[in-house]
Motif scaffolding. Sequence first.
Motif, PDB file in Angstrom:
ATOM      1  N   MET A 110       0.830  -1.189   0.000  1.00 46.13           N
ATOM      2  CA  MET A 110       0.000   0.000   0.000  1.00 46.13           C
ATOM      3  C   MET A 110       0.871   1.247   0.000  1.00 46.13           C
ATOM      4  O   MET A 110       1.830   1.328   0.727  1.00 46.13           O
ATOM      5  CB  MET A 110      -0.841   0.043   1.269  1.00 46.13           C
ATOM      6  CG  MET A 110      -2.142  -0.607   1.138  1.00 46.13           C
ATOM      7  SD  MET A 110      -3.139  -0.170   2.567  1.00 46.13           S
ATOM      8  CE  MET A 110      -4.501  -1.162   2.157  1.00 46.13           C
ATOM      9  N   GLY A 111       0.475   2.194  -0.777  1.00 45.94           N
ATOM     10  CA  GLY A 111       1.182   3.465  -0.801  1.00 45.94           C
ATOM     11  C   GLY A 111       0.479   4.477   0.082  1.00 45.94           C
ATOM     12  O   GLY A 111      -0.623   4.261   0.551  1.00 45.94           O
ATOM     13  N   SER A 112       1.135   5.558   0.296  1.00 49.26           N
ATOM     14  CA  SER A 112       0.491   6.612   1.076  1.00 49.26           C
ATOM     15  C   SER A 112       0.112   7.735   0.138  1.00 49.26           C
ATOM     16  O   SER A 112       0.715   7.926  -0.913  1.00 49.26           O
ATOM     17  CB  SER A 112       1.420   7.122   2.181  1.00 49.26           C
ATOM     18  OG  SER A 112       2.587   7.655   1.606  1.00 49.26           O
ATOM     19  N   GLU A 113      -0.887   8.447   0.508  1.00 45.25           N
ATOM     20  CA  GLU A 113      -1.407   9.527  -0.315  1.00 45.25           C
ATOM     21  C   GLU A 113      -1.005  10.856   0.293  1.00 45.25           C
ATOM     22  O   GLU A 113      -1.167  11.062   1.488  1.00 45.25           O
ATOM     23  CB  GLU A 113      -2.932   9.412  -0.328  1.00 45.25           C
ATOM     24  CG  GLU A 113      -3.547   9.843  -1.620  1.00 45.25           C
ATOM     25  CD  GLU A 113      -5.033   9.559  -1.581  1.00 45.25           C
ATOM     26  OE1 GLU A 113      -5.784  10.520  -1.417  1.00 45.25           O
ATOM     27  OE2 GLU A 113      -5.408   8.389  -1.703  1.00 45.25           O
ATOM     28  N   MET A 114      -0.501  11.753  -0.526  1.00 48.22           N
ATOM     29  CA  MET A 114      -0.138  13.079  -0.030  1.00 48.22           C
ATOM     30  C   MET A 114      -1.376  13.960  -0.054  1.00 48.22           C
ATOM     31  O   MET A 114      -2.102  14.002  -1.031  1.00 48.22           O
ATOM     32  CB  MET A 114       0.959  13.690  -0.888  1.00 48.22           C
ATOM     33  CG  MET A 114       1.406  15.026  -0.399  1.00 48.22           C
ATOM     34  SD  MET A 114       2.766  15.615  -1.418  1.00 48.22           S
ATOM     35  CE  MET A 114       2.962  17.221  -0.733  1.00 48.22           C
ATOM     36  N   CYS A 115      -1.594  14.644   1.016  1.00 45.30           N
ATOM     37  CA  CYS A 115      -2.754  15.526   1.120  1.00 45.30           C
ATOM     38  C   CYS A 115      -2.249  16.955   1.284  1.00 45.30           C
ATOM     39  O   CYS A 115      -1.548  17.255   2.234  1.00 45.30           O
ATOM     40  CB  CYS A 115      -3.611  15.123   2.321  1.00 45.30           C
ATOM     41  SG  CYS A 115      -5.062  16.149   2.513  1.00 45.30           S
ATOM     42  N   ILE A 116      -2.591  17.802   0.343  1.00 46.87           N
ATOM     43  CA  ILE A 116      -2.163  19.193   0.425  1.00 46.87           C
ATOM     44  C   ILE A 116      -3.249  19.961   1.160  1.00 46.87           C
ATOM     45  O   ILE A 116      -4.386  20.036   0.721  1.00 46.87           O
ATOM     46  CB  ILE A 116      -1.914  19.777  -0.972  1.00 46.87           C
ATOM     47  CG1 ILE A 116      -0.786  19.001  -1.654  1.00 46.87           C
ATOM     48  CG2 ILE A 116      -1.593  21.260  -0.884  1.00 46.87           C
ATOM     49  CD1 ILE A 116      -0.573  19.365  -3.087  1.00 46.87           C
ATOM     50  N   ARG A 117      -2.890  20.514   2.300  1.00 44.62           N
ATOM     51  CA  ARG A 117      -3.839  21.260   3.122  1.00 44.62           C
ATOM     52  C   ARG A 117      -3.198  22.579   3.523  1.00 44.62           C
ATOM     53  O   ARG A 117      -2.013  22.648   3.794  1.00 44.62           O
ATOM     54  CB  ARG A 117      -4.195  20.450   4.358  1.00 44.62           C
ATOM     55  CG  ARG A 117      -4.917  19.166   4.007  1.00 44.62           C
ATOM     56  CD  ARG A 117      -5.063  18.211   5.155  1.00 44.62           C
ATOM     57  NE  ARG A 117      -5.417  18.827   6.407  1.00 44.62           N
ATOM     58  CZ  ARG A 117      -5.482  18.170   7.542  1.00 44.62           C
ATOM     59  NH1 ARG A 117      -5.220  16.894   7.574  1.00 44.62           N
ATOM     60  NH2 ARG A 117      -5.791  18.780   8.653  1.00 44.62           N
ATOM     61  N   ASP A 118      -4.027  23.613   3.554  1.00 42.78           N
ATOM     62  CA  ASP A 118      -3.522  24.926   3.971  1.00 42.78           C
ATOM     63  C   ASP A 118      -3.199  24.899   5.447  1.00 42.78           C
ATOM     64  O   ASP A 118      -3.985  24.425   6.263  1.00 42.78           O
ATOM     65  CB  ASP A 118      -4.570  26.005   3.698  1.00 42.78           C
ATOM     66  CG  ASP A 118      -4.814  26.166   2.213  1.00 42.78           C
ATOM     67  OD1 ASP A 118      -3.840  26.118   1.459  1.00 42.78           O
ATOM     68  OD2 ASP A 118      -5.970  26.324   1.820  1.00 42.78           O
ATOM     69  N   ARG A 119      -2.026  25.419   5.774  1.00 41.46           N
ATOM     70  CA  ARG A 119      -1.603  25.409   7.171  1.00 41.46           C
ATOM     71  C   ARG A 119      -0.701  26.598   7.461  1.00 41.46           C
ATOM     72  O   ARG A 119      -0.104  27.192   6.580  1.00 41.46           O
ATOM     73  CB  ARG A 119      -0.878  24.125   7.504  1.00 41.46           C
ATOM     74  CG  ARG A 119       0.425  23.968   6.749  1.00 41.46           C
ATOM     75  CD  ARG A 119       1.108  22.665   7.114  1.00 41.46           C
ATOM     76  NE  ARG A 119       2.319  22.535   6.357  1.00 41.46           N
ATOM     77  CZ  ARG A 119       2.507  21.668   5.388  1.00 41.46           C
ATOM     78  NH1 ARG A 119       1.536  20.854   5.063  1.00 41.46           N
ATOM     79  NH2 ARG A 119       3.633  21.614   4.741  1.00 41.46           N
ATOM     80  N   TYR A 120      -0.640  26.933   8.715  1.00 43.17           N
ATOM     81  CA  TYR A 120       0.303  27.925   9.231  1.00 43.17           C
ATOM     82  C   TYR A 120       1.374  27.166   9.984  1.00 43.17           C
ATOM     83  O   TYR A 120       1.070  26.233  10.727  1.00 43.17           O
ATOM     84  CB  TYR A 120      -0.391  28.861  10.230  1.00 43.17           C
ATOM     85  CG  TYR A 120      -0.987  30.102   9.645  1.00 43.17           C
ATOM     86  CD1 TYR A 120      -2.228  30.069   9.016  1.00 43.17           C
ATOM     87  CD2 TYR A 120      -0.335  31.309   9.744  1.00 43.17           C
ATOM     88  CE1 TYR A 120      -2.787  31.216   8.504  1.00 43.17           C
ATOM     89  CE2 TYR A 120      -0.892  32.465   9.236  1.00 43.17           C
ATOM     90  CZ  TYR A 120      -2.119  32.412   8.618  1.00 43.17           C
ATOM     91  OH  TYR A 120      -2.657  33.554   8.110  1.00 43.17           O
ATOM     92  N   ASN A 121       2.606  27.576   9.827  1.00 40.84           N
ATOM     93  CA  ASN A 121       3.685  27.045  10.651  1.00 40.84           C
ATOM     94  C   ASN A 121       3.960  28.115  11.703  1.00 40.84           C
ATOM     95  O   ASN A 121       4.520  29.158  11.418  1.00 40.84           O
ATOM     96  CB  ASN A 121       4.925  26.751   9.817  1.00 40.84           C
ATOM     97  CG  ASN A 121       5.908  25.895  10.557  1.00 40.84           C
ATOM     98  OD1 ASN A 121       5.628  25.412  11.646  1.00 40.84           O
ATOM     99  ND2 ASN A 121       7.067  25.706   9.972  1.00 40.84           N
ATOM    100  N   ILE A 122       3.545  27.848  12.921  1.00 45.21           N
ATOM    101  CA  ILE A 122       3.516  28.848  13.973  1.00 45.21           C
ATOM    102  C   ILE A 122       4.700  28.660  14.928  1.00 45.21           C
ATOM    103  O   ILE A 122       4.943  27.552  15.396  1.00 45.21           O
ATOM    104  CB  ILE A 122       2.199  28.751  14.751  1.00 45.21           C
ATOM    105  CG1 ILE A 122       1.042  28.933  13.780  1.00 45.21           C
ATOM    106  CG2 ILE A 122       2.141  29.778  15.859  1.00 45.21           C
ATOM    107  CD1 ILE A 122      -0.288  28.597  14.367  1.00 45.21           C
ATOM    108  N   PRO A 123       5.418  29.761  15.214  1.00 39.55           N
ATOM    109  CA  PRO A 123       6.538  29.659  16.151  1.00 39.55           C
ATOM    110  C   PRO A 123       6.108  29.071  17.495  1.00 39.55           C
ATOM    111  O   PRO A 123       5.102  29.485  18.062  1.00 39.55           O
ATOM    112  CB  PRO A 123       6.998  31.110  16.318  1.00 39.55           C
ATOM    113  CG  PRO A 123       6.470  31.831  15.129  1.00 39.55           C
ATOM    114  CD  PRO A 123       5.212  31.117  14.733  1.00 39.55           C
TER     115      PRO A 123
END
Length: 86
Positions: free
Chosen positions: A1-14
């Motif tokens: 089984m492969g994994s699926e990449m999911c593109i989701r909007d996110r903030y990278n917060i300090p």
Amino acid sequence: MGSEMCIRDRYNIPKLGKNYIANWQHHDVIMISSKGERYYEFHPWEKYITPVDTFIDKDIPIYEFLMDLKERGENINDYKTIWYYY
């Protein structure tokens, strides 16, 4: 089984890490400016375990984003559905 990449909007917060915009349990929209900027208050997951400050940040207005794309040579008509994103 492969994994699926999911593109989701996110903030990278300090100090808080990644916060996904679609996951409303970790942030609140606290204001929308007259220019259309959304102000967010991000909540750390451990806020009920130990005292941790929230983080407040804003995004850029859609129109400003489109003008930035246009300056980079993008055809902004390709992005006409962006107005319906939230």
